[in-house]
Motif scaffolding. Structure first.
Motif, short mmCIF file in Angstrom:
data_model
loop_
_atom_site.label_atom_id
_atom_site.label_comp_id
_atom_site.label_asym_id
_atom_site.label_seq_id
_atom_site.Cartn_x
_atom_site.Cartn_y
_atom_site.Cartn_z
N UNK A 40 0.82 -1.22 0.00
CA UNK A 40 0.00 0.00 0.00
C UNK A 40 0.86 1.27 0.00
N UNK A 41 0.29 2.31 -0.57
CA UNK A 41 0.94 3.61 -0.61
C UNK A 41 0.66 4.33 0.70
N UNK A 42 1.70 4.84 1.33
CA UNK A 42 1.55 5.62 2.56
C UNK A 42 1.07 7.02 2.17
N UNK A 43 -0.16 7.32 2.49
CA UNK A 43 -0.75 8.61 2.12
C UNK A 43 -0.75 9.62 3.27
N UNK A 44 -0.05 9.30 4.33
CA UNK A 44 0.01 10.21 5.49
C UNK A 44 0.77 11.48 5.10
N UNK A 45 0.30 12.59 5.62
CA UNK A 45 0.99 13.86 5.39
C UNK A 45 2.36 13.81 6.06
N UNK A 46 3.31 14.48 5.46
CA UNK A 46 4.65 14.54 6.03
C UNK A 46 5.25 15.91 5.74
N UNK A 47 6.14 16.32 6.59
CA UNK A 47 6.80 17.61 6.41
C UNK A 47 7.81 17.52 5.27
N UNK A 48 7.84 18.55 4.43
CA UNK A 48 8.83 18.60 3.36
C UNK A 48 10.00 19.46 3.81
N UNK A 49 11.19 19.00 3.46
CA UNK A 49 12.39 19.75 3.78
C UNK A 49 12.55 20.91 2.78
N UNK A 50 13.46 21.81 3.06
CA UNK A 50 13.75 22.90 2.13
C UNK A 50 14.25 22.33 0.80
#
Length: 94
Positions: free
Chosen positions: A8-18
């Motif tokens: 399955x694809x992890x669709x959880x939101x995550x912080x993006x780095x610069x």
């Protein structure tokens, strides 16, 4: 890598780095309709060597695909890209 089951694809939101944001900005500039299209990016990502595909992060895959397309389309050569990267590394080391 198409057709393989990776779960399955992890669709959880995550912080993006610069760095992630910069790669995203580069892609948006390149997808302006004149340089390349999303389907070309997908093909370039899927053509990565299996080792790279399995170990690169999401945005590392994007960046590798962008580089491939820039060279394929004749916008820059590998030598021009490598030369600029070397100059940036020398500047960072100084």
């Amino acid at each position: 890598m198409g057709g393989r089951n990776f779960g399955p694809v992890n669709r959880a939101e995550h912080a993006r780095s610069e760095w992630d944001n910069r790669v995203d900005a580069i892609l948006k500039l390149m997808l302006d309709g004149r340089r390349f299209r999303v389907d070309e990016l997908r093909r370039a990502i899927e053509s990565l060597p299996e080792r790279d595909y399995m170990t690169f992060s999401y945005y590392e895959k994007w960046l590798a695909a962008i580089r491939l397309l820039i060279v394929e389309k004749g916008l820059l050569s590998e030598q021009e890209i490598d030369g600029r990267l070397a100059a940036l590394r020398r500047g960072a080391a100084a």
